[in-house]
Motif scaffolding. Structure first.
Motif, PDB file in Angstrom:
ATOM      1  N   ASP A  31       7.103  12.153 -34.180  1.00  0.00           N
ATOM      2  CA  ASP A  31       6.373  11.534 -35.313  1.00  0.00           C
ATOM      3  C   ASP A  31       7.245  11.300 -36.384  1.00  0.00           C
ATOM      4  O   ASP A  31       6.728  10.188 -37.044  1.00  0.00           O
ATOM      5  CB  ASP A  31       5.142  12.501 -35.727  1.00  0.00           C
ATOM      6  CG  ASP A  31       4.337  12.764 -34.486  1.00  0.00           C
ATOM      7  OD1 ASP A  31       4.224  11.888 -33.550  1.00  0.00           O
ATOM      8  OD2 ASP A  31       3.432  13.705 -34.964  1.00  0.00           O
ATOM      9  N   SER A 146       1.250  13.408 -39.690  1.00  0.00           N
ATOM     10  CA  SER A 146       0.590  13.600 -38.346  1.00  0.00           C
ATOM     11  C   SER A 146      -0.918  14.311 -38.450  1.00  0.00           C
ATOM     12  O   SER A 146      -1.496  15.011 -37.867  1.00  0.00           O
ATOM     13  CB  SER A 146       1.348  14.521 -37.530  1.00  0.00           C
ATOM     14  OG  SER A 146       2.585  13.871 -37.075  1.00  0.00           O
ATOM     15  N   ASP A 177      -1.478   7.774 -39.701  1.00  0.00           N
ATOM     16  CA  ASP A 177      -1.399   8.706 -39.027  1.00  0.00           C
ATOM     17  C   ASP A 177      -0.423   8.415 -37.580  1.00  0.00           C
ATOM     18  O   ASP A 177      -1.047   7.479 -37.106  1.00  0.00           O
ATOM     19  CB  ASP A 177      -2.743   9.234 -38.246  1.00  0.00           C
ATOM     20  CG  ASP A 177      -2.800  10.601 -37.354  1.00  0.00           C
ATOM     21  OD1 ASP A 177      -1.588  10.965 -36.937  1.00  0.00           O
ATOM     22  OD2 ASP A 177      -3.747  11.156 -37.160  1.00  0.00           O
ATOM     23  N   ARG A 179       0.681   9.630 -35.277  1.00  0.00           N
ATOM     24  CA  ARG A 179       0.756  10.019 -33.963  1.00  0.00           C
ATOM     25  C   ARG A 179       0.004   8.763 -33.238  1.00  0.00           C
ATOM     26  O   ARG A 179      -0.073   8.857 -31.875  1.00  0.00           O
ATOM     27  CB  ARG A 179      -0.413  11.155 -33.822  1.00  0.00           C
ATOM     28  CG  ARG A 179       0.018  12.156 -34.206  1.00  0.00           C
ATOM     29  CD  ARG A 179      -0.973  13.374 -34.204  1.00  0.00           C
ATOM     30  NE  ARG A 179      -2.004  13.121 -35.150  1.00  0.00           N
ATOM     31  CZ  ARG A 179      -2.958  13.958 -35.581  1.00  0.00           C
ATOM     32  NH1 ARG A 179      -3.149  15.000 -35.000  1.00  0.00           N
ATOM     33  NH2 ARG A 179      -3.974  13.651 -36.210  1.00  0.00           N
ATOM     34  N   GLN A 182      -5.117   8.633 -29.871  1.00  0.00           N
ATOM     35  CA  GLN A 182      -5.108   9.762 -28.938  1.00  0.00           C
ATOM     36  C   GLN A 182      -6.539   9.894 -28.306  1.00  0.00           C
ATOM     37  O   GLN A 182      -7.480   9.681 -28.950  1.00  0.00           O
ATOM     38  CB  GLN A 182      -4.885  11.042 -29.604  1.00  0.00           C
ATOM     39  CG  GLN A 182      -3.281  11.207 -30.447  1.00  0.00           C
ATOM     40  CD  GLN A 182      -3.186  12.504 -31.099  1.00  0.00           C
ATOM     41  OE1 GLN A 182      -4.179  13.484 -31.372  1.00  0.00           O
ATOM     42  NE2 GLN A 182      -2.116  12.786 -31.132  1.00  0.00           N
TER      43      GLN A 182
END
Length: 190
Positions: A31, A146, A177, A179, A182
């Motif tokens: 990240d 994250s 974010d 990440r 997801q």
């Protein structure tokens, strides 16, 4: 007659004030790479000549890495110097989920640690908003993270304090974010 504006304040007039805030306490190595890439992309593609950008990091404490500047080259060099893996151990310790282990005789209760970790992140954002209050202009904080966990009502007092400081300081937070999206498979991960 008008009152002369202090020289320091004139520097910020008619400028877009941006803060790139890297929360190392929540960024694992992968990240961190994405956060650095996103910041570099912003600076290369979206930074206007009238922008002033400040770089701030948070690991164990809030640190201003670079005061407001319009020098794109200086900012890019600073971001490239950030070492991938820097403080990534904090991200692992700050994870808000309970790990499954083979030995199920003891399952630690991470609720208190998660509450403290979340409050620390919110306090860092509050401190940053308070530091930026001295400038009457609108400020935008791009918060690379994250994620920040929240456990029910436990973090409400600190969350309110952080929001109030941001409102008083004319600061807006734009969380990124890193990440990305997801998707968990139905029934959870194997």
């Amino acid at each position: 007659r008008g009152i002369a504006e202090p020289q320091g304040r004139a520097r910020f007039r008619d400028k877009r004030l941006m803060v790139l805030f890297f929360d190392w306490s929540s960024l694992p190595e992968a990240d961190q790479v994405r956060a650095k890439d996103a910041a570099e992309e912003y600076l290369n593609k979206n930074m206007a000549p009238s922008d002033l950008v400040q770089v701030v990091t948070f690991g164990s404490r809030l640190k201003v890495e670079q005061e407001f500047t319009s020098d794109k080259t200086l900012l890019l060099e600073l971001i490239k110097k950030f070492q991938t893996g820097q403080m990534s151990d904090l991200a692992a310790e700050g994870a808000t989920g309970v790990e499954n282990t083979e030995d199920s005789s003891f399952t630690p209760d991470d609720a208190e640690f998660n509450l403290f970790n979340t409050d620390r992140k919110l306090v860092a954002l509050e401190d940053l908003a308070r530091q930026l209050t001295a400038m009457p202009e609108k400020k935008a904080v791009i918060y690379f993270s994250s994620g920040v966990g929240k456990t029910g009502d436990d973090n409400q007092a600190q969350l309110r304090a952080t929001v109030n400081a941001a409102v008083r300081g004319n600061v807006s937070f734009y969380p990124i974010d890193v990440r990305g999206l997801q998707a968990d498979p139905p029934g959870g991960g194997a």
